[in-house]
Scaffold this active site. Sequence first.
Site, PDB file in Angstrom:
ATOM      1  N   HIS A  20      46.943  41.029  47.187  1.00 21.90           N
ATOM      2  CA  HIS A  20      45.749  40.189  46.980  1.00 21.90           C
ATOM      3  C   HIS A  20      45.956  39.332  45.740  1.00 21.90           C
ATOM      4  CE1 HIS A  20      42.376  42.370  49.420  1.00 21.90           C
ATOM      5  NE2 HIS A  20      43.497  42.270  50.115  1.00 21.90           N
ATOM      6  N   TYR A  29      42.517  41.992  35.002  1.00 17.68           N
ATOM      7  CA  TYR A  29      42.413  42.678  36.293  1.00 17.68           C
ATOM      8  C   TYR A  29      43.799  42.989  36.875  1.00 17.68           C
ATOM      9  CZ  TYR A  29      40.368  44.065  40.748  1.00 17.68           C
ATOM     10  OH  TYR A  29      39.994  44.804  41.849  1.00 17.68           O
ATOM     11  N   PRO A  54      35.008  52.953  37.301  1.00 16.63           N
ATOM     12  CA  PRO A  54      35.966  52.342  38.231  1.00 16.63           C
ATOM     13  C   PRO A  54      35.768  50.837  38.452  1.00 16.63           C
ATOM     14  CG  PRO A  54      34.421  53.752  39.391  1.00 16.63           C
ATOM     15  CD  PRO A  54      34.171  53.947  37.950  1.00 16.63           C
ATOM     16  N   TYR A  87      32.995  41.985  44.264  1.00 16.11           N
ATOM     17  CA  TYR A  87      32.217  42.726  43.262  1.00 16.11           C
ATOM     18  C   TYR A  87      30.855  42.050  43.216  1.00 16.11           C
ATOM     19  CZ  TYR A  87      36.487  45.000  41.548  1.00 16.11           C
ATOM     20  OH  TYR A  87      37.630  45.740  41.439  1.00 16.11           O
ATOM     21  N   LYS A 128      40.810  50.451  36.720  1.00 19.04           N
ATOM     22  CA  LYS A 128      41.772  50.724  35.649  1.00 19.04           C
ATOM     23  C   LYS A 128      42.161  52.193  35.520  1.00 19.04           C
ATOM     24  CE  LYS A 128      42.380  46.616  34.529  1.00 19.04           C
ATOM     25  NZ  LYS A 128      43.369  46.215  35.543  1.00 19.04           N
TER      26      LYS A 128
END
Length: 389
Positions: A72, A384, A292, A200, A296
Amino acid sequence: MRTQVLIIGGGPSGLLLGQHLSNAGIETIVLERKTKDYVLGRIRAGVLEIGTVSQLRDVGAGARMDAEGMVHDGAVISYGDAQIRIDFAAHADAAVMIYGQTEMTKDLYDTREQTGGAIIYDVDGVEIHDAKTSAPYVTYQKDGTEHRIDCDYIAGCDGFHGVSRQTIPMDVRKEYEKVYPFGWLGILSETPPVHHELIYASSDIGFGLCSMRNENLSRYYIQCSIDDHPDNWSDGAFWDALKRRLPQEHADVLITGPSIEKSIAPLRSFVCEPMQWGRLFLCGDAAHIVPPTGAKGLNTAASDVFYLADALRRLYRDGDKTGVETYSERALSRVWKAERFSWWMTSLLHQFPDQTGFDHRMQQAEVAFLQSNVNAQKVLAQNYVGLPY
Ligand code: FAS
Ligand code: PHB
Protein backbone atom coordinates in the site's frame (compact mmCIF):
# COMPACT_ATOMS: atom_id res chain seq x y z
CA MET A 1 21.08 -27.01 29.54
CA ARG A 2 23.14 -24.10 28.26
CA THR A 3 22.83 -21.63 25.39
CA GLN A 4 24.33 -18.30 24.38
CA VAL A 5 21.15 -16.14 24.22
CA LEU A 6 18.02 -17.29 26.06
CA ILE A 7 14.86 -15.74 24.58
CA ILE A 8 11.75 -15.56 26.75
CA GLY A 9 8.64 -15.30 24.54
CA GLY A 10 7.73 -16.88 21.21
CA GLY A 11 5.83 -13.93 19.74
CA PRO A 12 7.10 -11.83 16.84
CA SER A 13 9.88 -10.18 18.90
CA GLY A 14 11.32 -13.44 20.21
CA LEU A 15 11.05 -15.30 16.93
CA LEU A 16 12.51 -12.50 14.79
CA LEU A 17 15.41 -12.04 17.21
CA GLY A 18 15.95 -15.79 17.37
CA GLN A 19 16.17 -16.04 13.59
CA HIS A 20 18.63 -13.15 13.28
CA LEU A 21 20.90 -14.74 15.91
CA SER A 22 20.59 -18.33 14.69
CA ASN A 23 21.45 -17.17 11.14
CA ALA A 24 24.58 -15.52 12.62
CA GLY A 25 25.59 -18.80 14.28
CA ILE A 26 24.65 -17.65 17.77
CA GLU A 27 22.96 -20.38 19.84
CA THR A 28 19.48 -19.53 21.13
CA ILE A 29 16.62 -21.25 22.94
CA VAL A 30 13.10 -19.76 22.91
CA LEU A 31 10.88 -20.36 25.94
CA GLU A 32 7.14 -19.90 25.20
CA ARG A 33 4.41 -20.03 27.85
CA LYS A 34 1.64 -21.10 25.46
CA THR A 35 1.29 -23.60 22.63
CA LYS A 36 2.13 -22.66 19.05
CA ASP A 37 -1.54 -22.90 18.08
CA TYR A 38 -2.52 -20.50 20.87
CA VAL A 39 0.08 -17.95 19.78
CA LEU A 40 -1.04 -18.24 16.15
CA GLY A 41 -4.68 -17.87 17.19
CA ARG A 42 -4.24 -14.28 18.32
CA ILE A 43 -5.50 -11.66 15.83
CA ARG A 44 -3.35 -8.56 16.10
CA ALA A 45 -1.50 -6.16 13.82
CA GLY A 46 -1.90 -5.81 10.10
CA VAL A 47 0.54 -3.16 8.81
CA LEU A 48 4.29 -3.77 8.39
CA GLU A 49 6.73 -0.86 8.08
CA ILE A 50 9.50 -0.99 5.51
CA GLY A 51 12.03 -1.89 8.21
CA THR A 52 9.99 -4.87 9.40
CA VAL A 53 9.52 -6.08 5.80
CA SER A 54 13.28 -5.83 5.18
CA GLN A 55 14.10 -7.79 8.34
CA LEU A 56 11.71 -10.63 7.44
CA ARG A 57 13.39 -10.91 4.03
CA ASP A 58 16.87 -10.69 5.60
CA VAL A 59 16.24 -13.56 8.02
CA GLY A 60 14.78 -15.74 5.25
CA ALA A 61 11.13 -15.57 6.35
CA GLY A 62 9.74 -13.12 3.78
CA ALA A 63 8.75 -15.32 0.82
CA ARG A 64 5.04 -15.80 1.70
CA MET A 65 4.74 -12.13 2.70
CA ASP A 66 6.08 -11.11 -0.72
CA ALA A 67 3.71 -13.55 -2.43
CA GLU A 68 0.55 -12.83 -0.41
CA GLY A 69 1.05 -9.43 1.24
CA MET A 70 -0.43 -6.27 -0.25
CA VAL A 71 1.78 -3.24 -0.89
CA HIS A 72 0.00 0.00 0.00
CA ASP A 73 1.42 3.38 -0.99
CA GLY A 74 -1.26 5.45 0.69
CA ALA A 75 -4.02 5.58 3.27
CA VAL A 76 -7.08 7.79 3.87
CA ILE A 77 -7.77 9.98 6.89
CA SER A 78 -11.39 11.08 6.98
CA TYR A 79 -13.39 13.44 9.16
CA GLY A 80 -17.10 13.13 8.49
CA ASP A 81 -17.31 13.24 4.67
CA ALA A 82 -14.01 15.07 4.25
CA GLN A 83 -11.20 12.78 3.05
CA ILE A 84 -7.44 13.26 2.90
CA ARG A 85 -5.36 10.69 1.04
CA ILE A 86 -1.87 10.48 2.52
CA ASP A 87 0.43 9.60 -0.37
CA PHE A 88 3.31 7.55 1.06
CA ALA A 89 5.05 7.29 -2.31
CA ALA A 90 5.05 11.05 -2.93
CA HIS A 91 5.83 12.10 0.65
CA ALA A 92 8.07 9.31 1.92
CA ASP A 93 9.19 7.48 -1.20
CA ALA A 94 8.04 4.27 0.49
CA ALA A 95 5.10 1.95 1.03
CA VAL A 96 3.80 -0.35 3.77
CA MET A 97 2.98 -4.05 3.54
CA ILE A 98 -0.46 -5.25 4.59
CA TYR A 99 0.25 -8.69 6.07
CA GLY A 100 -1.23 -9.95 9.33
CA GLN A 101 0.96 -10.40 12.39
CA THR A 102 -0.49 -13.90 12.65
CA GLU A 103 0.92 -14.76 9.21
CA MET A 104 4.27 -13.15 10.00
CA THR A 105 4.51 -15.12 13.24
CA LYS A 106 3.62 -18.35 11.42
CA ASP A 107 6.34 -17.70 8.85
CA LEU A 108 8.86 -17.12 11.63
CA TYR A 109 7.83 -20.34 13.40
CA ASP A 110 8.15 -22.28 10.14
CA THR A 111 11.58 -20.78 9.44
CA ARG A 112 12.83 -21.52 12.94
CA GLU A 113 11.67 -25.14 12.71
CA GLN A 114 13.22 -25.51 9.23
CA THR A 115 16.54 -24.16 10.52
CA GLY A 116 16.53 -26.33 13.64
CA GLY A 117 15.97 -23.55 16.18
CA ALA A 118 14.93 -24.74 19.65
CA ILE A 119 11.54 -23.64 21.04
CA ILE A 120 10.21 -25.04 24.31
CA TYR A 121 6.42 -24.54 24.56
CA ASP A 122 4.04 -24.72 27.48
CA VAL A 123 6.55 -23.57 30.07
CA ASP A 124 5.46 -22.28 33.48
CA GLY A 125 6.99 -20.23 36.25
CA VAL A 126 9.85 -18.75 34.24
CA GLU A 127 12.27 -16.94 36.56
CA ILE A 128 15.34 -14.89 35.67
CA HIS A 129 18.36 -15.25 37.96
CA ASP A 130 21.71 -13.39 38.29
CA ALA A 131 20.96 -11.03 35.37
CA LYS A 132 23.49 -8.59 36.87
CA THR A 133 26.30 -11.15 36.79
CA SER A 134 28.34 -12.66 33.93
CA ALA A 135 26.54 -15.99 34.46
CA PRO A 136 22.78 -15.41 34.28
CA TYR A 137 20.35 -18.30 34.14
CA VAL A 138 16.65 -19.01 33.86
CA THR A 139 14.53 -21.62 35.64
CA TYR A 140 11.09 -22.84 34.61
CA GLN A 141 8.68 -25.70 35.08
CA LYS A 142 7.47 -28.04 32.36
CA ASP A 143 5.45 -31.24 32.82
CA GLY A 144 5.84 -30.83 36.56
CA THR A 145 9.63 -30.77 36.43
CA GLU A 146 11.91 -27.81 37.25
CA HIS A 147 14.50 -26.99 34.57
CA ARG A 148 17.48 -24.60 34.42
CA ILE A 149 19.14 -23.00 31.39
CA ASP A 150 22.46 -21.22 31.82
CA CYS A 151 23.27 -18.55 29.24
CA ASP A 152 25.37 -15.51 28.38
CA TYR A 153 22.44 -13.12 27.80
CA ILE A 154 18.65 -13.07 28.23
CA ALA A 155 16.22 -11.38 25.79
CA GLY A 156 12.91 -10.52 27.46
CA CYS A 157 10.46 -10.79 24.54
CA ASP A 158 7.54 -11.89 26.73
CA GLY A 159 5.09 -9.06 26.14
CA PHE A 160 3.36 -6.63 28.47
CA HIS A 161 2.32 -9.27 31.01
CA GLY A 162 5.58 -11.21 30.97
CA VAL A 163 8.16 -11.77 33.70
CA SER A 164 11.12 -9.88 32.19
CA ARG A 165 10.20 -6.25 32.88
CA GLN A 166 9.16 -7.23 36.43
CA THR A 167 12.67 -8.63 37.00
CA ILE A 168 14.15 -5.13 36.82
CA PRO A 169 13.89 -3.73 40.38
CA MET A 170 11.29 -1.00 40.91
CA ASP A 171 13.99 1.39 42.14
CA VAL A 172 15.86 0.91 38.85
CA ARG A 173 13.06 1.05 36.31
CA LYS A 174 10.86 4.06 35.58
CA GLU A 175 7.49 3.51 33.90
CA TYR A 176 5.55 6.09 31.89
CA GLU A 177 1.87 5.37 31.17
CA LYS A 178 -1.21 6.93 29.65
CA VAL A 179 -4.48 4.94 29.61
CA TYR A 180 -7.03 6.15 27.04
CA PRO A 181 -10.71 6.41 28.09
CA PHE A 182 -11.93 4.10 25.32
CA GLY A 183 -11.12 0.82 23.54
CA TRP A 184 -11.26 -0.63 20.05
CA LEU A 185 -13.89 -3.24 19.17
CA GLY A 186 -12.49 -5.20 16.24
CA ILE A 187 -14.03 -7.76 13.91
CA LEU A 188 -12.73 -9.98 11.16
CA SER A 189 -15.15 -10.76 8.32
CA GLU A 190 -14.82 -12.81 5.13
CA THR A 191 -15.93 -9.86 3.01
CA PRO A 192 -14.09 -7.74 0.44
CA PRO A 193 -12.53 -4.58 1.92
CA VAL A 194 -14.64 -1.44 1.56
CA HIS A 195 -11.70 0.40 -0.07
CA HIS A 196 -8.39 -0.63 -1.61
CA GLU A 197 -6.50 1.35 1.06
CA LEU A 198 -6.96 1.74 4.84
CA ILE A 199 -9.42 4.37 6.05
CA TYR A 200 -8.84 6.02 9.44
CA ALA A 201 -12.26 7.59 10.00
CA SER A 202 -12.94 10.23 12.61
CA SER A 203 -16.45 11.47 13.28
CA ASP A 204 -18.47 13.27 15.93
CA ILE A 205 -19.65 9.90 17.24
CA GLY A 206 -16.21 8.29 17.39
CA PHE A 207 -13.42 6.59 15.45
CA GLY A 208 -13.58 3.77 12.91
CA LEU A 209 -10.85 1.95 10.99
CA CYS A 210 -11.24 -0.04 7.77
CA SER A 211 -8.35 -2.45 7.26
CA MET A 212 -7.89 -5.83 5.63
CA ARG A 213 -5.88 -9.05 5.46
CA ASN A 214 -6.56 -9.96 1.81
CA GLU A 215 -9.08 -9.36 -1.00
CA ASN A 216 -11.71 -11.34 0.85
CA LEU A 217 -10.82 -10.88 4.50
CA SER A 218 -11.49 -7.51 6.10
CA ARG A 219 -10.53 -6.16 9.52
CA TYR A 220 -12.68 -3.38 10.94
CA TYR A 221 -12.56 -1.48 14.24
CA ILE A 222 -14.79 1.05 16.00
CA GLN A 223 -14.03 3.09 19.08
CA CYS A 224 -16.02 1.73 22.03
CA SER A 225 -16.34 2.57 25.71
CA ILE A 226 -13.57 1.39 27.99
CA ASP A 227 -15.90 -0.99 29.87
CA ASP A 228 -17.64 -2.42 26.79
CA HIS A 229 -17.75 -6.12 25.94
CA PRO A 230 -17.92 -7.88 22.54
CA ASP A 231 -21.10 -9.68 23.64
CA ASN A 232 -22.83 -6.29 23.81
CA TRP A 233 -22.46 -5.98 20.06
CA SER A 234 -24.42 -7.90 17.46
CA ASP A 235 -22.85 -7.91 14.01
CA GLY A 236 -25.66 -5.67 12.80
CA ALA A 237 -25.02 -3.12 15.53
CA PHE A 238 -21.31 -3.13 14.69
CA TRP A 239 -21.91 -2.54 10.97
CA ASP A 240 -24.39 0.28 11.66
CA ALA A 241 -21.93 1.98 14.01
CA LEU A 242 -19.08 1.63 11.51
CA LYS A 243 -21.17 3.05 8.63
CA ARG A 244 -22.05 6.10 10.73
CA ARG A 245 -18.34 6.82 11.20
CA LEU A 246 -17.41 6.51 7.51
CA PRO A 247 -17.68 9.04 4.67
CA GLN A 248 -21.01 8.43 2.94
CA GLU A 249 -19.45 7.20 -0.31
CA HIS A 250 -17.79 4.34 1.58
CA ALA A 251 -20.69 3.62 3.93
CA ASP A 252 -22.90 3.17 0.85
CA VAL A 253 -20.73 0.41 -0.61
CA LEU A 254 -19.63 -1.36 2.59
CA ILE A 255 -20.21 -5.10 2.17
CA THR A 256 -21.15 -6.58 5.52
CA GLY A 257 -21.16 -10.20 6.63
CA PRO A 258 -20.88 -12.41 9.72
CA SER A 259 -17.93 -11.75 12.04
CA ILE A 260 -15.50 -14.67 12.38
CA GLU A 261 -13.65 -12.94 15.23
CA LYS A 262 -14.77 -10.18 17.57
CA SER A 263 -12.64 -8.70 20.37
CA ILE A 264 -11.91 -5.53 22.30
CA ALA A 265 -8.40 -4.14 22.81
CA PRO A 266 -7.72 -1.52 25.49
CA LEU A 267 -5.63 1.49 24.44
CA ARG A 268 -2.63 2.61 26.39
CA SER A 269 0.74 4.28 25.90
CA PHE A 270 3.45 2.76 28.06
CA VAL A 271 7.25 2.87 28.21
CA CYS A 272 9.67 1.23 30.68
CA GLU A 273 13.10 2.80 31.06
CA PRO A 274 15.73 1.41 30.92
CA MET A 275 15.20 -1.45 28.45
CA GLN A 276 18.14 -3.39 29.84
CA TRP A 277 19.45 -4.45 33.27
CA GLY A 278 22.76 -6.25 33.42
CA ARG A 279 22.57 -9.05 30.86
CA LEU A 280 18.75 -8.83 30.49
CA PHE A 281 17.43 -6.94 27.45
CA LEU A 282 13.75 -6.06 26.90
CA CYS A 283 12.23 -6.11 23.39
CA GLY A 284 8.77 -5.20 22.12
CA ASP A 285 5.68 -5.17 24.31
CA ALA A 286 7.77 -6.25 27.31
CA ALA A 287 9.14 -2.69 27.27
CA HIS A 288 6.51 -0.53 25.59
CA ILE A 289 2.92 -0.36 24.39
CA VAL A 290 1.27 2.02 21.93
CA PRO A 291 -2.38 2.55 21.00
CA PRO A 292 -2.81 0.72 17.65
CA THR A 293 -3.90 3.92 15.84
CA GLY A 294 -0.46 4.42 14.31
CA ALA A 295 0.18 0.70 13.56
CA LYS A 296 3.41 0.96 15.58
CA GLY A 297 3.20 -1.85 18.16
CA LEU A 298 4.57 -4.71 16.13
CA ASN A 299 6.82 -2.43 14.10
CA THR A 300 8.51 -0.89 17.14
CA ALA A 301 9.10 -4.39 18.49
CA ALA A 302 10.86 -5.06 15.18
CA SER A 303 13.17 -2.05 15.54
CA ASP A 304 14.12 -3.14 19.08
CA VAL A 305 15.01 -6.53 17.62
CA PHE A 306 17.08 -4.91 14.88
CA TYR A 307 19.18 -3.03 17.43
CA LEU A 308 19.61 -5.99 19.80
CA ALA A 309 20.47 -8.45 17.03
CA ASP A 310 23.04 -5.98 15.65
CA ALA A 311 24.55 -5.52 19.12
CA LEU A 312 24.82 -9.25 19.86
CA ARG A 313 26.27 -10.04 16.41
CA ARG A 314 28.99 -7.43 16.93
CA LEU A 315 29.69 -8.78 20.41
CA TYR A 316 30.02 -12.45 19.44
CA ARG A 317 31.78 -11.79 16.14
CA ASP A 318 34.14 -8.94 17.06
CA GLY A 319 34.07 -8.74 20.87
CA ASP A 320 32.65 -5.24 20.36
CA LYS A 321 30.55 -4.38 23.47
CA THR A 322 29.34 -0.91 22.40
CA GLY A 323 26.06 -2.24 21.01
CA VAL A 324 25.04 -4.13 24.14
CA GLU A 325 26.15 -1.23 26.34
CA THR A 326 24.02 1.31 24.41
CA TYR A 327 21.05 -0.86 23.40
CA SER A 328 18.52 0.76 25.75
CA GLU A 329 19.48 4.30 24.78
CA ARG A 330 19.42 3.47 21.05
CA ALA A 331 16.09 1.59 21.18
CA LEU A 332 14.35 4.17 23.39
CA SER A 333 15.24 7.00 21.00
CA ARG A 334 13.03 5.38 18.31
CA VAL A 335 10.47 4.03 20.81
CA TRP A 336 9.59 7.53 22.01
CA LYS A 337 9.11 8.77 18.43
CA ALA A 338 6.68 5.89 17.82
CA GLU A 339 4.92 6.71 21.12
CA ARG A 340 4.55 10.31 20.01
CA PHE A 341 3.09 9.44 16.62
CA SER A 342 0.69 6.87 18.09
CA TRP A 343 -0.47 9.35 20.77
CA TRP A 344 -0.90 12.10 18.14
CA MET A 345 -2.96 9.90 15.78
CA THR A 346 -5.09 8.71 18.71
CA SER A 347 -5.64 12.25 20.03
CA LEU A 348 -6.51 13.49 16.54
CA LEU A 349 -9.03 10.84 15.54
CA HIS A 350 -10.96 9.79 18.66
CA GLN A 351 -13.77 11.45 20.60
CA PHE A 352 -12.73 11.79 24.25
CA PRO A 353 -15.58 11.53 26.79
CA ASP A 354 -14.39 14.58 28.73
CA GLN A 355 -13.28 16.75 25.83
CA THR A 356 -14.42 20.36 25.75
CA GLY A 357 -15.76 22.34 22.82
CA PHE A 358 -12.32 23.90 22.50
CA ASP A 359 -10.69 20.43 22.32
CA HIS A 360 -13.11 19.52 19.54
CA ARG A 361 -12.22 22.67 17.60
CA MET A 362 -8.54 21.87 18.02
CA GLN A 363 -9.11 18.45 16.44
CA GLN A 364 -10.97 20.05 13.54
CA ALA A 365 -8.20 22.63 13.10
CA GLU A 366 -5.57 19.85 13.12
CA VAL A 367 -7.47 18.00 10.39
CA ALA A 368 -7.95 21.20 8.38
CA PHE A 369 -4.20 21.93 8.64
CA LEU A 370 -3.39 18.38 7.53
CA GLN A 371 -5.75 18.76 4.59
CA SER A 372 -4.23 22.10 3.50
CA ASN A 373 -0.54 21.58 4.23
CA VAL A 374 1.58 19.18 2.20
CA ASN A 375 4.36 19.29 4.79
CA ALA A 376 1.94 18.12 7.47
CA GLN A 377 1.01 15.23 5.19
CA LYS A 378 4.70 14.50 4.60
CA VAL A 379 5.34 14.26 8.36
CA LEU A 380 2.42 11.85 8.78
CA ALA A 381 3.56 9.74 5.81
CA GLN A 382 7.15 9.50 7.03
CA ASN A 383 6.05 8.39 10.50
CA TYR A 384 3.51 5.92 9.18
CA VAL A 385 5.85 4.07 6.78
CA GLY A 386 8.46 3.96 9.53
CA LEU A 387 11.20 6.35 10.62
CA PRO A 388 14.74 5.20 9.85
CA TYR A 389 16.40 2.76 12.29
P1 FAS B 1 3.70 -10.54 22.27
O1 FAS B 1 2.82 -10.20 23.43
O2 FAS B 1 3.11 -10.64 20.90
O3 FAS B 1 4.43 -11.94 22.52
C1 FAS B 1 4.94 -12.25 23.79
C2 FAS B 1 5.00 -13.78 23.89
O4 FAS B 1 5.58 -14.11 25.15
C3 FAS B 1 3.60 -14.42 23.87
O5 FAS B 1 3.58 -15.47 22.92
C4 FAS B 1 3.40 -14.91 25.29
O6 FAS B 1 2.66 -16.12 25.34
C5 FAS B 1 4.83 -15.14 25.75
N1 FAS B 1 5.02 -15.04 27.19
C6 FAS B 1 4.48 -14.13 28.04
N2 FAS B 1 4.93 -14.34 29.31
C7 FAS B 1 5.78 -15.40 29.24
C8 FAS B 1 6.56 -16.10 30.20
N3 FAS B 1 6.54 -15.73 31.48
N4 FAS B 1 7.31 -17.16 29.79
C9 FAS B 1 7.34 -17.52 28.47
N5 FAS B 1 6.62 -16.89 27.51
C10 FAS B 1 5.85 -15.84 27.90
N6 FAS B 1 -0.04 -3.67 17.06
C11 FAS B 1 -0.22 -3.06 15.88
O7 FAS B 1 0.75 -2.55 15.30
N7 FAS B 1 -1.48 -3.01 15.31
C12 FAS B 1 -2.58 -3.59 15.92
O8 FAS B 1 -3.68 -3.53 15.41
C13 FAS B 1 -2.42 -4.25 17.14
N8 FAS B 1 -3.48 -4.86 17.78
C14 FAS B 1 -3.29 -5.45 19.00
C15 FAS B 1 -4.35 -6.09 19.69
C16 FAS B 1 -4.16 -6.68 20.94
C17 FAS B 1 -5.32 -7.34 21.67
C18 FAS B 1 -2.87 -6.67 21.53
C19 FAS B 1 -2.64 -7.29 22.90
C20 FAS B 1 -1.81 -6.06 20.85
C21 FAS B 1 -2.01 -5.47 19.58
N9 FAS B 1 -0.96 -4.87 18.89
C22 FAS B 1 -1.12 -4.26 17.69
C23 FAS B 1 0.36 -4.86 19.42
C24 FAS B 1 0.97 -6.19 19.14
O9 FAS B 1 0.95 -6.43 17.76
C25 FAS B 1 2.34 -6.19 19.73
O10 FAS B 1 3.05 -4.99 19.46
C26 FAS B 1 3.18 -7.38 19.30
O11 FAS B 1 2.45 -8.55 19.57
C27 FAS B 1 4.49 -7.32 20.06
O12 FAS B 1 5.12 -8.52 19.92
P2 FAS B 1 5.95 -9.15 21.15
O13 FAS B 1 6.82 -8.08 21.72
O14 FAS B 1 6.53 -10.38 20.60
O15 FAS B 1 4.89 -9.47 22.28
C1 PHB C 1 -5.11 -3.96 11.43
O1 PHB C 1 -5.23 -4.25 10.23
O2 PHB C 1 -5.35 -4.76 12.36
C2 PHB C 1 -4.64 -2.57 11.79
C3 PHB C 1 -4.22 -1.72 10.78
C4 PHB C 1 -3.79 -0.45 11.10
C5 PHB C 1 -3.81 -0.04 12.43
C6 PHB C 1 -4.24 -0.89 13.45
C7 PHB C 1 -4.67 -2.18 13.12
O3 PHB C 1 -3.39 1.22 12.74
